[in-house]
Scaffold this motif. Structure first.
Motif, PDB file in Angstrom:
ATOM      1  N   LYS A  90      12.290 -12.531  -9.412  1.00  0.00           N
ATOM      2  CA  LYS A  90      11.183 -12.070  -8.730  1.00  0.00           C
ATOM      3  C   LYS A  90      11.377 -10.472  -8.189  1.00  0.00           C
ATOM      4  CE  LYS A  90       8.342 -16.102  -8.293  1.00  0.00           C
ATOM      5  NZ  LYS A  90       7.711 -16.937  -7.414  1.00  0.00           N
ATOM      6  N   VAL A  91      12.759 -10.539  -7.370  1.00  0.00           N
ATOM      7  CA  VAL A  91      13.169  -9.475  -6.581  1.00  0.00           C
ATOM      8  C   VAL A  91      13.238  -8.361  -7.602  1.00  0.00           C
ATOM      9  CG1 VAL A  91      14.940  -8.588  -5.154  1.00  0.00           C
ATOM     10  CG2 VAL A  91      13.839 -10.590  -4.687  1.00  0.00           C
ATOM     11  N   HIS A  92      14.167  -8.807  -8.715  1.00  0.00           N
ATOM     12  CA  HIS A  92      14.512  -7.756  -9.967  1.00  0.00           C
ATOM     13  C   HIS A  92      13.258  -7.052 -10.518  1.00  0.00           C
ATOM     14  CE1 HIS A  92      16.327  -6.167 -13.584  1.00  0.00           C
ATOM     15  NE2 HIS A  92      15.132  -6.777 -14.267  1.00  0.00           N
ATOM     16  N   GLN A  93      11.934  -7.942 -10.604  1.00  0.00           N
ATOM     17  CA  GLN A  93      10.834  -7.469 -10.783  1.00  0.00           C
ATOM     18  C   GLN A  93       9.864  -6.515  -9.836  1.00  0.00           C
ATOM     19  OE1 GLN A  93       9.218 -11.304 -11.692  1.00  0.00           O
ATOM     20  NE2 GLN A  93       9.786 -11.109 -14.334  1.00  0.00           N
ATOM     21  N   SER A  94      10.372  -7.000  -8.595  1.00  0.00           N
ATOM     22  CA  SER A  94       9.278  -6.157  -7.565  1.00  0.00           C
ATOM     23  C   SER A  94      10.148  -4.895  -7.091  1.00  0.00           C
ATOM     24  CB  SER A  94       9.166  -6.975  -6.418  1.00  0.00           C
ATOM     25  OG  SER A  94      10.189  -7.361  -5.647  1.00  0.00           O
ATOM     26  N   GLY A  95      11.478  -5.000  -7.349  1.00  0.00           N
ATOM     27  CA  GLY A  95      12.497  -3.890  -6.583  1.00  0.00           C
ATOM     28  C   GLY A  95      12.568  -4.174  -5.069  1.00  0.00           C
ATOM     29  N   LEU A  96      12.168  -5.049  -4.331  1.00  0.00           N
ATOM     30  CA  LEU A  96      12.051  -5.224  -3.095  1.00  0.00           C
ATOM     31  C   LEU A  96      12.737  -6.408  -2.796  1.00  0.00           C
ATOM     32  CD1 LEU A  96      11.206  -3.715  -0.429  1.00  0.00           C
ATOM     33  CD2 LEU A  96       8.907  -5.088  -0.490  1.00  0.00           C
ATOM     34  N   PRO A  97      13.700  -6.416  -1.632  1.00  0.00           N
ATOM     35  CA  PRO A  97      14.562  -7.723  -1.517  1.00  0.00           C
ATOM     36  C   PRO A  97      13.658  -8.759  -0.830  1.00  0.00           C
ATOM     37  CG  PRO A  97      15.639  -5.810  -0.700  1.00  0.00           C
ATOM     38  CD  PRO A  97      14.197  -5.182  -1.079  1.00  0.00           C
ATOM     39  N   PHE A  98      14.126 -10.017  -1.381  1.00  0.00           N
ATOM     40  CA  PHE A  98      13.422 -11.079  -0.603  1.00  0.00           C
ATOM     41  C   PHE A  98      11.698 -11.170  -0.697  1.00  0.00           C
ATOM     42  CE2 PHE A  98      17.660 -11.235   1.322  1.00  0.00           C
ATOM     43  CZ  PHE A  98      17.952 -12.480   1.124  1.00  0.00           C
ATOM     44  N   THR A  99      11.379 -10.704  -2.027  1.00  0.00           N
ATOM     45  CA  THR A  99       9.950 -10.928  -2.206  1.00  0.00           C
ATOM     46  C   THR A  99       9.685 -12.140  -3.069  1.00  0.00           C
ATOM     47  OG1 THR A  99      10.096  -9.394  -3.943  1.00  0.00           O
ATOM     48  CG2 THR A  99       9.235  -8.291  -1.988  1.00  0.00           C
ATOM     49  N   ASP A 100      10.156 -13.174  -2.391  1.00  0.00           N
ATOM     50  CA  ASP A 100       9.619 -14.424  -3.126  1.00  0.00           C
ATOM     51  C   ASP A 100       9.881 -15.617  -1.861  1.00  0.00           C
ATOM     52  OD1 ASP A 100      12.398 -14.422  -2.035  1.00  0.00           O
ATOM     53  OD2 ASP A 100      13.478 -14.212  -4.098  1.00  0.00           O
ATOM     54  N   PRO A 101       9.535 -16.799  -2.161  1.00  0.00           N
ATOM     55  CA  PRO A 101       9.478 -17.811  -1.234  1.00  0.00           C
ATOM     56  C   PRO A 101      10.694 -17.808  -0.267  1.00  0.00           C
ATOM     57  CG  PRO A 101       8.719 -18.542  -3.188  1.00  0.00           C
ATOM     58  CD  PRO A 101       9.187 -17.405  -3.494  1.00  0.00           C
ATOM     59  N   SER A 102      11.844 -17.504  -0.750  1.00  0.00           N
ATOM     60  CA  SER A 102      13.179 -17.926  -0.060  1.00  0.00           C
ATOM     61  C   SER A 102      13.041 -16.588   1.041  1.00  0.00           C
ATOM     62  CB  SER A 102      14.380 -17.397  -0.840  1.00  0.00           C
ATOM     63  OG  SER A 102      14.571 -16.453  -1.378  1.00  0.00           O
ATOM     64  N   GLY A 103      12.491 -15.334   0.624  1.00  0.00           N
ATOM     65  CA  GLY A 103      12.165 -14.318   1.721  1.00  0.00           C
ATOM     66  C   GLY A 103      11.185 -14.853   2.893  1.00  0.00           C
ATOM     67  N   ASP A 104      10.219 -15.511   2.601  1.00  0.00           N
ATOM     68  CA  ASP A 104       9.206 -16.174   3.348  1.00  0.00           C
ATOM     69  C   ASP A 104      10.023 -17.049   4.378  1.00  0.00           C
ATOM     70  OD1 ASP A 104       7.229 -14.723   2.274  1.00  0.00           O
ATOM     71  OD2 ASP A 104       6.665 -16.536   1.021  1.00  0.00           O
ATOM     72  N   ARG A 105      10.848 -17.846   3.941  1.00  0.00           N
ATOM     73  CA  ARG A 105      11.603 -18.786   4.631  1.00  0.00           C
ATOM     74  C   ARG A 105      12.805 -18.120   5.590  1.00  0.00           C
ATOM     75  NH1 ARG A 105      14.450 -24.060   2.186  1.00  0.00           N
ATOM     76  NH2 ARG A 105      12.629 -24.957   2.887  1.00  0.00           N
ATOM     77  N   LEU A 106      13.583 -17.148   5.065  1.00  0.00           N
ATOM     78  CA  LEU A 106      14.290 -16.149   5.933  1.00  0.00           C
ATOM     79  C   LEU A 106      13.374 -15.486   7.130  1.00  0.00           C
ATOM     80  CD1 LEU A 106      17.185 -15.294   6.217  1.00  0.00           C
ATOM     81  CD2 LEU A 106      16.741 -13.508   4.506  1.00  0.00           C
ATOM     82  N   ARG A 107      12.628 -14.907   6.705  1.00  0.00           N
ATOM     83  CA  ARG A 107      11.713 -14.247   7.922  1.00  0.00           C
ATOM     84  C   ARG A 107      11.139 -15.319   8.975  1.00  0.00           C
ATOM     85  NH1 ARG A 107      10.726 -11.184   3.304  1.00  0.00           N
ATOM     86  NH2 ARG A 107       8.965 -12.455   2.715  1.00  0.00           N
ATOM     87  N   ASP A 108      11.055 -16.461   8.555  1.00  0.00           N
ATOM     88  CA  ASP A 108      10.721 -17.481   9.560  1.00  0.00           C
ATOM     89  C   ASP A 108      11.943 -17.537  10.169  1.00  0.00           C
ATOM     90  OD1 ASP A 108       9.028 -19.259  10.630  1.00  0.00           O
ATOM     91  OD2 ASP A 108      10.244 -20.769   9.664  1.00  0.00           O
ATOM     92  N   TRP A 109      12.973 -18.008   9.737  1.00  0.00           N
ATOM     93  CA  TRP A 109      14.278 -18.336  10.315  1.00  0.00           C
ATOM     94  C   TRP A 109      14.521 -17.283  11.332  1.00  0.00           C
ATOM     95  CZ3 TRP A 109      18.208 -19.832   5.953  1.00  0.00           C
ATOM     96  CH2 TRP A 109      17.848 -20.846   5.445  1.00  0.00           C
ATOM     97  N   LEU A 110      14.369 -15.930  11.182  1.00  0.00           N
ATOM     98  CA  LEU A 110      14.844 -15.012  11.859  1.00  0.00           C
ATOM     99  C   LEU A 110      13.674 -14.619  12.945  1.00  0.00           C
ATOM    100  CD1 LEU A 110      16.083 -12.484   9.513  1.00  0.00           C
ATOM    101  CD2 LEU A 110      17.524 -14.256  10.516  1.00  0.00           C
ATOM    102  N   GLY A 111      12.284 -15.133  12.727  1.00  0.00           N
ATOM    103  CA  GLY A 111      11.117 -14.764  13.508  1.00  0.00           C
ATOM    104  C   GLY A 111      10.902 -13.184  13.583  1.00  0.00           C
TER     105      GLY A 111
END
Length: 193
Positions: free
Chosen positions: A49-70
């Motif tokens: 998904k990131v390969h296709q979007s060209g933007l890091p963490f544009t997938d559910p793992s990115g949502d979880r990571l942003r939550d972890w980081l606040g």
């Protein structure tokens, strides 16, 4: 930094390797960085998904990571504050339905140059074993390394990958959410303040 990022984004060292994977894709290096960044997120390699979007963490793992980081998306993607530099810049492809590991040639070729171009980093988040081994110079597995997170803090914090595949790991290790995440959020807020 601009010249380095241009060279990385033009890199085709692994073109033959990627063409031979199940996805048969061309290289597309994905990273974000600026010399002023104070937080470095060192991950494994982009997923499809990131390969296709060209933007890091544009997938559910990115949502979880942003939550972890606040962090909200605007802060997370502000490359003047947050550098996102995986160990392998391109999606490595699949083998039997699983992501391949990042090719070591990527880190050998680019990692030291990128680290030297990020002089203001105050906190490095090491997501997954490849980043942990390279940055910490250790050989332990992810669970052992993340369990010892206090040994590396306040400059670095090892994390498991925020993928849905690690949901069972998170349930088996409740200390991660109870003990590590509050410190992680506080430290990220301090660094970005």
């Amino acid at each position: 930094m601009d010249d380095l990022l241009h060279d990385i984004r033009a890199c085709r060292l692994c073109a033959d390797r990627f063409a031979a994977t199940e996805t048969a894709h061309a290289p597309r290096p994905v990273l974000r960085a600026a010399p002023s960044a104070r937080l470095l997120i060192a991950g494994q390699a982009p997923g499809l998904k990131v390969h296709q979007s060209g933007l890091p963490f544009t997938d559910p793992s990115g949502d979880r990571l942003r939550d972890w980081l606040g962090l909200d998306s605007a802060t997370f993607y502000d490359e003047t504050r947050v550098a996102i530099v995986p160990m392998g810049f391109c999606f490595p492809g699949y083998r039997k339905g699983s992501d391949l590991p990042p090719p070591p040639i990527c880190a050998r070729t680019w990692r030291a140059q990128v680290m030297a171009a990020l002089p203001d980093v105050r906190l490095t988040l090491l997501i997954g074993g490849y980043a942990q081994k390279w940055h910490l110079g250790i050989k332990t597995g992810v669970t052992d390394t993340v369990t010892r997170w206090r040994d590396f803090s306040p400059d670095a914090i090892p994390l498991p990958h925020p993928s849905w595949r690690n949901t069972a790991w998170l349930k088996r290790n409740p200390w991660f959410e109870a003990d590590l995440l509050p410190v992680l959020r506080t430290r990220v807020a301090e660094v970005l303040a």
